[in-house]
Design a protein around this motif. Structure first.
Motif, PDB file in Angstrom:
ATOM      1  N   ASN A  20       7.802 -17.943  13.630  1.00  0.00           N
ATOM      2  CA  ASN A  20       6.360 -18.120  13.814  1.00  0.00           C
ATOM      3  C   ASN A  20       5.608 -16.802  13.724  1.00  0.00           C
ATOM      4  N   LEU A  21       6.172 -15.760  14.336  1.00  0.00           N
ATOM      5  CA  LEU A  21       5.533 -14.442  14.275  1.00  0.00           C
ATOM      6  C   LEU A  21       5.516 -13.909  12.839  1.00  0.00           C
ATOM      7  N   GLN A  22       6.572 -14.177  12.071  1.00  0.00           N
ATOM      8  CA  GLN A  22       6.589 -13.797  10.644  1.00  0.00           C
ATOM      9  C   GLN A  22       5.459 -14.497   9.887  1.00  0.00           C
ATOM     10  N   ASN A  23       5.276 -15.795  10.168  1.00  0.00           N
ATOM     11  CA  ASN A  23       4.227 -16.555   9.483  1.00  0.00           C
ATOM     12  C   ASN A  23       2.832 -16.005   9.798  1.00  0.00           C
ATOM     13  N   ILE A  24       2.626 -15.629  11.073  1.00  0.00           N
ATOM     14  CA  ILE A  24       1.325 -15.043  11.458  1.00  0.00           C
ATOM     15  C   ILE A  24       1.125 -13.710  10.723  1.00  0.00           C
ATOM     16  N   GLY A  25       2.175 -12.898  10.699  1.00  0.00           N
ATOM     17  CA  GLY A  25       2.101 -11.622   9.992  1.00  0.00           C
ATOM     18  C   GLY A  25       1.799 -11.809   8.514  1.00  0.00           C
ATOM     19  N   THR A  26       2.430 -12.828   7.897  1.00  0.00           N
ATOM     20  CA  THR A  26       2.196 -13.114   6.481  1.00  0.00           C
ATOM     21  C   THR A  26       0.752 -13.560   6.252  1.00  0.00           C
ATOM     22  N   ALA A  27       0.217 -14.370   7.173  1.00  0.00           N
ATOM     23  CA  ALA A  27      -1.169 -14.822   7.053  1.00  0.00           C
ATOM     24  C   ALA A  27      -2.139 -13.634   7.091  1.00  0.00           C
ATOM     25  N   PHE A  28      -1.891 -12.686   8.011  1.00  0.00           N
ATOM     26  CA  PHE A  28      -2.732 -11.482   8.063  1.00  0.00           C
ATOM     27  C   PHE A  28      -2.613 -10.682   6.775  1.00  0.00           C
ATOM     28  N   ASP A  29      -1.428 -10.674   6.184  1.00  0.00           N
ATOM     29  CA  ASP A  29      -1.230  -9.944   4.922  1.00  0.00           C
ATOM     30  C   ASP A  29      -2.073 -10.565   3.809  1.00  0.00           C
ATOM     31  N   TYR A  30      -2.104 -11.919   3.750  1.00  0.00           N
ATOM     32  CA  TYR A  30      -2.924 -12.594   2.741  1.00  0.00           C
ATOM     33  C   TYR A  30      -4.409 -12.250   2.902  1.00  0.00           C
ATOM     34  N   LEU A  31      -4.817 -12.014   4.160  1.00  0.00           N
ATOM     35  CA  LEU A  31      -6.211 -11.650   4.442  1.00  0.00           C
ATOM     36  C   LEU A  31      -6.474 -10.169   4.220  1.00  0.00           C
ATOM     37  N   GLY A  32      -5.421  -9.421   3.860  1.00  0.00           N
ATOM     38  CA  GLY A  32      -5.583  -7.981   3.651  1.00  0.00           C
ATOM     39  C   GLY A  32      -5.582  -7.182   4.932  1.00  0.00           C
ATOM     40  N   LYS A  33      -5.142  -7.794   6.047  1.00  0.00           N
ATOM     41  CA  LYS A  33      -5.128  -7.111   7.352  1.00  0.00           C
ATOM     42  C   LYS A  33      -3.735  -6.524   7.584  1.00  0.00           C
ATOM     43  N   ILE A  34      -3.503  -5.361   6.998  1.00  0.00           N
ATOM     44  CA  ILE A  34      -2.162  -4.772   6.989  1.00  0.00           C
ATOM     45  C   ILE A  34      -1.683  -4.393   8.391  1.00  0.00           C
ATOM     46  N   TYR A  39       8.079  -4.269   3.471  1.00  0.00           N
ATOM     47  CA  TYR A  39       6.944  -4.595   2.604  1.00  0.00           C
ATOM     48  C   TYR A  39       5.638  -4.029   3.167  1.00  0.00           C
ATOM     49  N   VAL A  40       5.422  -4.210   4.486  1.00  0.00           N
ATOM     50  CA  VAL A  40       4.178  -3.740   5.105  1.00  0.00           C
ATOM     51  C   VAL A  40       4.114  -2.216   5.104  1.00  0.00           C
ATOM     52  N   TYR A  41       5.224  -1.561   5.466  1.00  0.00           N
ATOM     53  CA  TYR A  41       5.229  -0.092   5.460  1.00  0.00           C
ATOM     54  C   TYR A  41       4.945   0.432   4.049  1.00  0.00           C
ATOM     55  N   ASN A  42       5.430  -0.272   3.033  1.00  0.00           N
ATOM     56  CA  ASN A  42       5.135   0.118   1.654  1.00  0.00           C
ATOM     57  C   ASN A  42       3.637   0.015   1.370  1.00  0.00           C
ATOM     58  N   SER A  94     -18.037   0.834  -1.531  1.00  0.00           N
ATOM     59  CA  SER A  94     -17.940   0.359  -0.145  1.00  0.00           C
ATOM     60  C   SER A  94     -16.619  -0.367   0.096  1.00  0.00           C
ATOM     61  N   ILE A  95     -16.235  -1.204  -0.877  1.00  0.00           N
ATOM     62  CA  ILE A  95     -14.946  -1.916  -0.746  1.00  0.00           C
ATOM     63  C   ILE A  95     -13.798  -0.933  -0.800  1.00  0.00           C
ATOM     64  N   GLY A  96     -13.889   0.053  -1.700  1.00  0.00           N
ATOM     65  CA  GLY A  96     -12.835   1.062  -1.838  1.00  0.00           C
ATOM     66  C   GLY A  96     -12.608   1.822  -0.555  1.00  0.00           C
ATOM     67  N   ASP A  97     -13.694   2.080   0.201  1.00  0.00           N
ATOM     68  CA  ASP A  97     -13.581   2.831   1.452  1.00  0.00           C
ATOM     69  C   ASP A  97     -13.009   1.998   2.590  1.00  0.00           C
ATOM     70  N   SER A  98     -13.156   0.660   2.496  1.00  0.00           N
ATOM     71  CA  SER A  98     -12.774  -0.169   3.645  1.00  0.00           C
ATOM     72  C   SER A  98     -11.750  -1.241   3.310  1.00  0.00           C
ATOM     73  N   ILE A  99     -11.061  -1.078   2.183  1.00  0.00           N
ATOM     74  CA  ILE A  99     -10.188  -2.165   1.712  1.00  0.00           C
ATOM     75  C   ILE A  99      -9.064  -2.489   2.692  1.00  0.00           C
ATOM     76  N   PHE A 100      -8.636  -1.486   3.470  1.00  0.00           N
ATOM     77  CA  PHE A 100      -7.568  -1.738   4.437  1.00  0.00           C
ATOM     78  C   PHE A 100      -8.118  -1.836   5.870  1.00  0.00           C
ATOM     79  N   TYR A 101      -9.468  -1.945   6.012  1.00  0.00           N
ATOM     80  CA  TYR A 101     -10.041  -2.032   7.353  1.00  0.00           C
ATOM     81  C   TYR A 101      -9.686  -3.371   7.980  1.00  0.00           C
ATOM     82  N   ASP A 102      -9.270  -3.338   9.218  1.00  0.00           N
ATOM     83  CA  ASP A 102      -8.833  -4.555   9.912  1.00  0.00           C
ATOM     84  C   ASP A 102      -9.710  -4.748  11.141  1.00  0.00           C
TER      85      ASP A 102
END
Length: 590
Positions: free
Chosen positions: A14-28, A60-63, A280-288
């Motif tokens: 379940n925790l993996q699935n939540i992590g994957t969902a955040f990844d799809y949203l760009g929330k690294i 994958y995330v650390y990459n 603006s997107i370039g500056d905040s693309i990894f903003y969570d």
């Protein structure tokens, strides 16, 4: 619920699935937090497969965050586990993950080596879907290093697998890679055709980020074709999809494309607006935006764990104090004994460490010595092969035959054969210093050589050279002049002493795993037994083929010489000798 019943595997899942969902949203950052928690529960479950797959997620995330050290470390841990439990699918996926890491770092050659390892496993075990993904990844990496022939080759191979198995999204990705190659070659009509087909599939299956990326590509093509109106249509659609679906990377690319189009149309205000959006997107693309909330949750979880540990330590301390009061003398004796034992162990460990270091140095020296010996053998073998490439007997015979043509025969043929001889000599000198040449060049040299040899016979000598249609003879490479000595042996020892029609056939094929080039040389000569008798009387030593055998052995270091060089005596139904066949197994050069 899983936590309540201590179902730790399901907790990790379940925790993996939540992590994957955040990844799809760009929330690294959120992905990282949940994958770390997943690893805690995976370790509690003691399920090695579960642990290994969580480690690949962490890699994958650390990459994605640019921490290559931890990305590689986690993937290598996973790889060790997968290999230990013989999970071939896990091994293949980890090779793929390591390839992606090197792709990110623009180390495309290393990425290709990992993709090739993964592709071998996927091919051998019929992991057709994974095979598609790896073929497309190879196409992408080769495209990045501007090797467009290989990029298109792997993309088309991936397309065939995808079409055979109805992998629609993999098919779409292959079509995009082919389109990329056509686009760079300025074949805009073909590129547009592939991009449109790919975009149609991604749109059908609601793969919005890839559909948006294809629309951007189509917009770029139309800019090249001076169709700014159509380019604007594609760019606007891509921007709206990316904005609606929250894909920051595609939104940024679409905004940059719109800025370029508006500049070309001299609408500088709109161009500036979209350039600002892209920046603006370039500056905040990894903003969570949930980063602080998630980190607080993680801190609370860690704090609870630390409090439990502190309570446990406090209880242990009270017990230790009571024991200290009652057994002060015993403990004092134990402490003194421990110090003495510690010193003794330290000295023994130091001595052991020194001994091991000496042992390691000795082993390293021996390994280097072995490597140097192997390199020396390879060099010596190459030098022997070079010495034997222009056989003095062949030079004498060829010039003698040409001289006879000039004196008693057709001077036109003599001139033509002298030209062949000159060309062949130049070619051999040209390739003598090279480690590899294309199969097409090798076939061309063999043809010139056989044309010269043909003069030694009347009209009763025919030769045939064939290359299997599955081989790209410009792309496949092999060491120079590897085949010629065997062809020369067939003529000198098999055909020269035969009466009647003499036939020599040379065929090139490739094995099913595409790891070896297979060469077959067949003649209808007198056979090895009779040839050996004549050779014994003439006291001739086949130096060239011995040298080539050594080269084959070095090229195929995992195979015995019997596996890479096979001689067969051909016989008819009455056990009468009808010729000789030689098979060479040559490792493909990369």
């Amino acid at each position: 619920m899983a936590k309540r019943i201590q179902f730790y595997e399901e907790c990790a899942s379940n925790l993996q699935n939540i992590g994957t969902a955040f990844d799809y949203l760009g929330k690294i950052d959120s992905s990282l937090v949940y994958f770390k928690k997943a690893l805690v529960f995976a370790n509690l479950s003691k399920n090695k497969t579960n642990i290994a797959y969580v480690l690949t997620d962490l890699g994958y995330v650390y990459n994605s965050k640019g921490n290559i050290t931890l990305a590689i470390e986690n993937n290598l841990k996973a790889l060790n586990i997968f290999e230990e439990i013989k999970d071939l699918e896990g091994v293949e996926r980890t090779y793929f993950a390591l390839g992606r890491i090197f792709d990110t770092q623009k180390e495309f050659i290393k990425a290709i080596s990992y993709y090739q390892k993964g592709l071998k496993i996927a091919t051998e075990n019929n992991f057709e879907n994974r095979k598609c993904i790896l073929l497309n990844s190879l196409s992408y990496s080769y495209f990045q290093i501007k090797k467009d022939i290989q990029a298109e080759y792997y993309a088309k191979k991936g397309l065939l697998v995808a079409q055979k198995n109805n992998f629609e999204t993999a098919k779409a990705m292959s079509l995009k890679h082919i389109g990329d190659v056509k686009f760079r070659a300025n074949d805009f009509l073909e590129a547009e055709k592939y991009f449109l087909e790919s975009a149609g599939i991604f749109k059908k299956y609601n793969v919005d980020n890839n559909y948006a990326r294809l629309l951007i590509d189509l917009g770029s093509i139309n800019i090249k074709r001076d169709n700014n109106q159509k380019a604007l249509m594609y760019a606007n659609e891509a921007f709206e999809i990316a904005k609606k679906s929250n894909y920051p990377s595609e939104k940024k690319s679409a905004a940059e494309l719109l800025s370029i189009i508006y500049q070309l149309n001299k609408k500088f205000k709109e161009a500036y607006t979209f350039q600002s959006i892209a920046k603006s997107i370039g500056d905040s693309i990894f903003y969570d935006e949930n980063k602080n909330i998630v980190l607080k949750s993680e801190f609370k979880y860690e704090a609870q764990k630390q409090n439990a540990q502190i309570k446990l330590l406090s209880q242990q301390k009270k017990i230790a104090l009571l024991e200290n009061q009652r057994q002060k003398t015993i403990i004092f004796s134990i402490v003194i004994g421990s110090i003495f034992s510690g010193l003794l162990i330290f000295l023994m460990l130091k001595r052991y460490k020194s001994s091991k270091e000496n042992e390691l140095l000795k082993v390293t020296f021996q390994e280097k010595e072995k490597t140097l010996n192997a390199e020396k053998k390879a060099t010596e073998s190459e030098l022997k092969a070079l010495k034997s490439q222009m056989n003095p007997h062949f030079i004498f015979n060829a010039l003698n035959s040409i001289q006879e043509q000039f004196m008693f025969g057709d001077k036109l043929i003599a001139n033509e054969q002298m030209s062949n001889f000159t060309y062949l000599t130049r070619q051999i000198l040209s390739i003598s210093g090279k480690k590899k040449i294309s199969l097409a060049t090798e076939v061309e040299i063999l043809t010139k050589y056989l044309e010269l040899e043909k003069m030694r016979f009347e009209t009763d000598f025919n030769y045939y050279i064939s290359v299997d249609s599955s081989i790209d003879d410009q792309y496949v490479e092999l060491p120079p002049m590897l085949i010629q000595p065997f062809v020369e042996n067939s003529i000198k020892h098999g055909l020269l002493h035969k009466k009647g029609l003499k036939i020599l056939k040379i065929n090139f094929d490739i094995d099913t795993n595409e790891e070896y080039l297979l060469c077959t040389i067949e003649d209808n000569g007198i056979g090895r037994k009779k040839a050996e008798e004549i050779k014994t009387n003439n006291r001739h030593d086949s130096f060239s083929t011995q040298s080539i055998a050594q080269r084959l052995q070095l090229l195929n270091d995992t195979n015995s010489i019997e596996e890479v060089l096979i001689y067969e005596d051909l016989e008819d139904l009455n056990a009468k000798t009808t010729g000789t066949r030689v098979k060479l197994r040559i490792a493909l050069l990369s």
